[in-house]
Design a protein around this motif. Sequence first.
Motif, mmCIF file in Angstrom:
data_model
loop_
_atom_site.group_PDB
_atom_site.id
_atom_site.type_symbol
_atom_site.label_atom_id
_atom_site.label_comp_id
_atom_site.label_asym_id
_atom_site.label_seq_id
_atom_site.Cartn_x
_atom_site.Cartn_y
_atom_site.Cartn_z
ATOM 1 N N VAL A 228 0.839 -1.204 0.000
ATOM 2 C CA VAL A 228 0.000 0.000 0.000
ATOM 3 C C VAL A 228 0.874 1.254 0.000
ATOM 4 O O VAL A 228 0.570 2.251 -0.675
ATOM 5 N N HIS A 229 1.953 1.203 0.752
ATOM 6 C CA HIS A 229 2.886 2.327 0.824
ATOM 7 C C HIS A 229 3.395 2.714 -0.565
ATOM 8 O O HIS A 229 3.376 3.893 -0.943
ATOM 9 N N PHE B 113 0.689 4.294 -2.646
ATOM 10 C CA PHE B 113 0.460 5.678 -2.234
ATOM 11 C C PHE B 113 1.560 6.604 -2.754
ATOM 12 O O PHE B 113 1.306 7.764 -3.093
ATOM 13 N N TRP C 58 -0.189 3.331 5.618
ATOM 14 C CA TRP C 58 0.720 3.162 4.488
ATOM 15 C C TRP C 58 2.169 3.454 4.893
ATOM 16 O O TRP C 58 2.984 3.892 4.087
#
Length: 433
Positions: free
Chosen positions: A68-69, A72, A106
Amino acid sequence: MAISMPFRDAVTTARYEAALTVTQPLRVVQRGRHSRRALARQAGRRGDGRRLPTLDGLRGVAALVVLVHHAFLSQPALAAPYLDPRTADDGGVVWWLTWTPLHLVWAGTEAVFVFFVLSGLVLTLPAMTGRLRLRAYYAARLLRLYPPVWAAVALAVGVALLVPRVWPEGASWWMVAMNQPVTPRGVAADLTLLVAPGAVNHVLWSLQWEMVFSLLLPVFVVVAVSRRVAWSHKIAAALAAVGAAAVFDSVAVSALAMFLLGSLLASGRAHVDYAAAVIEGQRRPTLCWALVGLLAAVLLSAYWLVNAPGWDLPADHPLVALTRALQALGACLVVAIAWYCPGARRVLSSRVAQWLGARSFSLYLVHLPLVSATVLLLGGTPPLWAVLLISVPAALLATALFHRVIEQPSHRLARRAAARLAAGPVRAGSITR
């Protein structure tokens, strides 16, 4: 009720259980479920060096956070604070996602901190419970790490050839900087993990320090079990090293200090047992665990909380160094919560968490090339929802295939090699309790 916790390596299990008997006569002795032995069983801690299910679940959640990081970071507004903390908007969605504990959704850097502490813990525990034959250990460790890494590099090269890394104007600086065109030198660095890996597949930067720690495990075990220095002093020294590493910009010192913190959690597990027993002995243990979890979230968010006011703090500022040490402490708390908190254990023992945990290494290795390719195929500056909608399912599917085709066979090969090398008599190259 305040109970002081002794931090001396010479303190025996009998003293801990005696302390529990005196301080918690009703909830510990009568109910009989908060003793050190009972807590160890509930936490899933094994004495034979096998995997710890709840910690596997935590590893899976951390790998998902890293995925997810990176999704993002495809957004220029979300990536900008990683380059210059003063660039986040004031009071908008980006501000809340960056400068508050919401960042933990994230927080890829912090998830890697958790990985480091976890590796230190789970690699040290077998050496704390019996004989660790170094030849078998090294063979198994190398075979577990290198074949999946080589396959991940091949995957990254293949994806880069299919989707050239040519970034349009206005793309996220992070995506541009961490996904440069493939070069022979970058491929060699990633394949060996020796000098500055991460040029082809950026996530491999952390595997360099995983490899260094794996090779130096005997040294870390000796330091962790030594009784010449109090356990609490060694914890403080490791945290201080993390802070000093921020001042001197040393990734090596920071990473290895976090691995050491994991090793110290293993060697000092009686202290952690005692602390967990004290929490479980309270009238409202669920509330106590919730407060510990809140503290862990605040500590992990320390760097972002300190920068929230918009201060122009350089990376080597003492306050920034302190936040990095606090984040390392927060990572230790997260691991302890996953190890002992009943609510966390239930969540991390769920099917989803266990599926992710069993495949966390594969997910970590394969996801970034797919995220980057998704961003490029969508024009280089796509909305976040589109990146998540496509890259997350693609990464999970690739993870399942990679785990079956690459990681599982490497594990089987590692087990066979370790069994063959461990079959002979114990020689000088072993670690014993």
